[in-house]
Design a protein around this motif. Structure first.
Motif, PDB file in Angstrom:
ATOM      1  N   SER A  53       0.825  -1.213   0.000  1.00 59.56           N
ATOM      2  CA  SER A  53       0.000   0.000   0.000  1.00 59.56           C
ATOM      3  C   SER A  53       0.854   1.255   0.000  1.00 59.56           C
ATOM      4  CB  SER A  53      -0.927   0.015   1.224  1.00 59.56           C
ATOM      5  OG  SER A  53      -0.165   0.060   2.426  1.00 59.56           O
ATOM      6  N   ILE A  54       2.154   1.092   0.293  1.00 57.26           N
ATOM      7  CA  ILE A  54       3.101   2.208   0.280  1.00 57.26           C
ATOM      8  C   ILE A  54       4.232   1.849  -0.671  1.00 57.26           C
ATOM      9  CG2 ILE A  54       4.714   3.589   1.637  1.00 57.26           C
ATOM     10  CD1 ILE A  54       2.964   3.048   4.088  1.00 57.26           C
ATOM     11  N   LEU A  55       4.284   2.515  -1.819  1.00 58.58           N
ATOM     12  CA  LEU A  55       5.254   2.169  -2.855  1.00 58.58           C
ATOM     13  C   LEU A  55       6.383   3.182  -2.993  1.00 58.58           C
ATOM     14  CD1 LEU A  55       2.773   0.942  -5.610  1.00 58.58           C
ATOM     15  CD2 LEU A  55       3.994  -0.424  -3.901  1.00 58.58           C
ATOM     16  N   THR A  56       6.165   4.401  -2.526  1.00 56.30           N
ATOM     17  CA  THR A  56       7.194   5.439  -2.639  1.00 56.30           C
ATOM     18  C   THR A  56       7.374   6.166  -1.316  1.00 56.30           C
ATOM     19  OG1 THR A  56       5.683   7.234  -3.260  1.00 56.30           O
ATOM     20  CG2 THR A  56       6.490   5.800  -5.044  1.00 56.30           C
ATOM     21  N   TRP A  57       8.480   6.891  -1.216  1.00 64.74           N
ATOM     22  CA  TRP A  57       8.741   7.678  -0.008  1.00 64.74           C
ATOM     23  C   TRP A  57       7.682   8.758   0.168  1.00 64.74           C
ATOM     24  CZ3 TRP A  57      10.521   7.793   4.553  1.00 64.74           C
ATOM     25  CH2 TRP A  57      10.823   8.996   5.204  1.00 64.74           C
ATOM     26  N   ASP A  58       7.255   9.379  -0.927  1.00 62.72           N
ATOM     27  CA  ASP A  58       6.211  10.398  -0.849  1.00 62.72           C
ATOM     28  C   ASP A  58       4.904   9.809  -0.334  1.00 62.72           C
ATOM     29  OD1 ASP A  58       7.884  12.388  -1.718  1.00 62.72           O
ATOM     30  OD2 ASP A  58       7.231  12.310  -3.805  1.00 62.72           O
ATOM     31  N   ASP A  59       4.585   8.577  -0.757  1.00 57.61           N
ATOM     32  CA  ASP A  59       3.394   7.894  -0.243  1.00 57.61           C
ATOM     33  C   ASP A  59       3.474   7.756   1.267  1.00 57.61           C
ATOM     34  OD1 ASP A  59       2.301   7.537  -2.730  1.00 57.61           O
ATOM     35  OD2 ASP A  59       2.930   5.452  -2.949  1.00 57.61           O
ATOM     36  N   LEU A  60       4.614   7.303   1.728  1.00 52.87           N
ATOM     37  CA  LEU A  60       4.802   7.066   3.159  1.00 52.87           C
ATOM     38  C   LEU A  60       4.689   8.350   3.956  1.00 52.87           C
ATOM     39  CD1 LEU A  60       5.438   5.262   5.522  1.00 52.87           C
ATOM     40  CD2 LEU A  60       7.865   5.404   4.935  1.00 52.87           C
ATOM     41  N   VAL A  61       5.351   9.405   3.481  1.00 56.08           N
ATOM     42  CA  VAL A  61       5.310  10.693   4.182  1.00 56.08           C
ATOM     43  C   VAL A  61       3.880  11.205   4.262  1.00 56.08           C
ATOM     44  CG1 VAL A  61       5.957  13.124   4.036  1.00 56.08           C
ATOM     45  CG2 VAL A  61       7.683  11.348   3.656  1.00 56.08           C
ATOM     46  N   SER A  62       3.155  11.131   3.151  1.00 52.55           N
ATOM     47  CA  SER A  62       1.777  11.618   3.107  1.00 52.55           C
ATOM     48  C   SER A  62       0.884  10.856   4.080  1.00 52.55           C
ATOM     49  CB  SER A  62       1.231  11.503   1.690  1.00 52.55           C
ATOM     50  OG  SER A  62      -0.118  11.905   1.636  1.00 52.55           O
ATOM     51  N   LYS A  63       0.980   9.532   4.067  1.00 52.08           N
ATOM     52  CA  LYS A  63       0.145   8.721   4.957  1.00 52.08           C
ATOM     53  C   LYS A  63       0.528   8.926   6.416  1.00 52.08           C
ATOM     54  CE  LYS A  63      -1.360   5.044   1.883  1.00 52.08           C
ATOM     55  NZ  LYS A  63      -1.594   3.587   1.765  1.00 52.08           N
ATOM     56  N   PHE A  64       1.808   9.036   6.670  1.00 56.56           N
ATOM     57  CA  PHE A  64       2.305   9.219   8.036  1.00 56.56           C
ATOM     58  C   PHE A  64       1.791  10.532   8.635  1.00 56.56           C
ATOM     59  CE2 PHE A  64       5.981  10.470  10.850  1.00 56.56           C
ATOM     60  CZ  PHE A  64       5.734   9.525  11.840  1.00 56.56           C
ATOM     61  N   ILE A  65       1.900  11.613   7.856  1.00 55.49           N
ATOM     62  CA  ILE A  65       1.441  12.915   8.347  1.00 55.49           C
ATOM     63  C   ILE A  65      -0.074  12.930   8.531  1.00 55.49           C
ATOM     64  CG2 ILE A  65       1.178  15.357   7.735  1.00 55.49           C
ATOM     65  CD1 ILE A  65       3.963  15.265   6.535  1.00 55.49           C
ATOM     66  N   ASN A  66      -0.806  12.375   7.566  1.00 59.39           N
ATOM     67  CA  ASN A  66      -2.265  12.361   7.681  1.00 59.39           C
ATOM     68  C   ASN A  66      -2.746  11.518   8.857  1.00 59.39           C
ATOM     69  OD1 ASN A  66      -2.779  14.066   5.523  1.00 59.39           O
ATOM     70  ND2 ASN A  66      -2.867  12.402   4.038  1.00 59.39           N
ATOM     71  N   GLN A  67      -1.991  10.452   9.175  1.00 64.48           N
ATOM     72  CA  GLN A  67      -2.371   9.598  10.293  1.00 64.48           C
ATOM     73  C   GLN A  67      -2.191  10.300  11.629  1.00 64.48           C
ATOM     74  OE1 GLN A  67      -3.771   6.633  10.368  1.00 64.48           O
ATOM     75  NE2 GLN A  67      -3.645   6.323  12.586  1.00 64.48           N
ATOM     76  N   PHE A  68      -1.066  10.989  11.790  1.00 68.32           N
ATOM     77  CA  PHE A  68      -0.730  11.583  13.082  1.00 68.32           C
ATOM     78  C   PHE A  68      -0.885  13.102  13.122  1.00 68.32           C
ATOM     79  CE2 PHE A  68       1.519   7.519  12.916  1.00 68.32           C
ATOM     80  CZ  PHE A  68       0.969   6.930  14.054  1.00 68.32           C
TER      81      PHE A  68
END
Length: 205
Positions: A53-68
């Protein structure tokens, strides 16, 4: 969770900037190392993310910030910044430190430097506004943002220096964990060993 995702990412980017591999992009290195920087609630969140569900660094950063740091929190803090007002018994220095604190809490607020200075100036009592105008040699808001910021910092220099000294005793860039960066949750030898293993797997055909 007491640390913001932005502080965590700043710390993580600072650490991973020292890692280099000729055949692997830095963003791939970040993806491989990021789980080791997490603990507690943040680690549980990442572990529960669906596979691939997380394929790129930008994906991870976006999901991480939106989660927390959900959009509702961003809206709340943006409103606090926009409606900032100097308290009746608050000194200039105290108001400036509080205003900067709000900006740090929401680093993606999107307000330009000019807008920030305009908001702060208009939040002040008439005496402090007059003091800034006097220091500016005219209307404070006619100054360029960098000049205006320099005037404000100069006016609050003593208080600002004390605040910086106090802040240096409390890390604002610690990882999202209840433990320090030297803890096993972010042990550099552990990360290096895992990085080597994962890259071997990653680079196989």
């Amino acid at each position: 969770m007491t640390k913001t995702p932005h502080n965590h990412l700043r710390f993580f980017n600072k650490v991973t900037s020292t890692f280099r591999h000729p055949e692997v992009p830095n963003t791939s290195i970040k993806l491989l190392l990021f789980p080791f920087s997490l603990d507690g609630e943040a680690r549980d969140w990442l572990d529960k993310e669906p596979p691939r569900s997380i394929l790129t660094w930008d994906d991870l950063v976006s999901k991480f910030i939106n989660q927390f740091f959900p959009p509702s929190k961003t809206t709340y803090l943006r409103n606090k910044i926009t409606n900032f007002f100097q308290e009746p018994n608050e000194t200039f220095n105290e108001a400036w430190e509080r205003f900067k604190g709000l900006l740090r809490q929401c680093p993606h607020h999107g307000f330009s430097e000019l807008h920030q200075l305009d908001t702060f100036y208009n939040s002040l009592n008439s005496n402090d506004q007059d003091a800034l105008d006097s220091a500016a040699g005219g209307n404070f808001l006619d100054k360029m943002p960098q000049e205006g910021l320099a005037i404000i910092e100069s006016k609050s220099k003593v208080r600002y220096s004390r605040s910086r000294a106090s802040d240096s005793r409390v890390s604002t860039d610690a990882p999202l964990s209840n433990s320090s960066p030297s803890n096993n949750s972010f042990d550099m030898q552990q990360i290096a060993a895992s990085l080597e293993d994962k890259m071997t797997i990653k680079m196989k055909p």
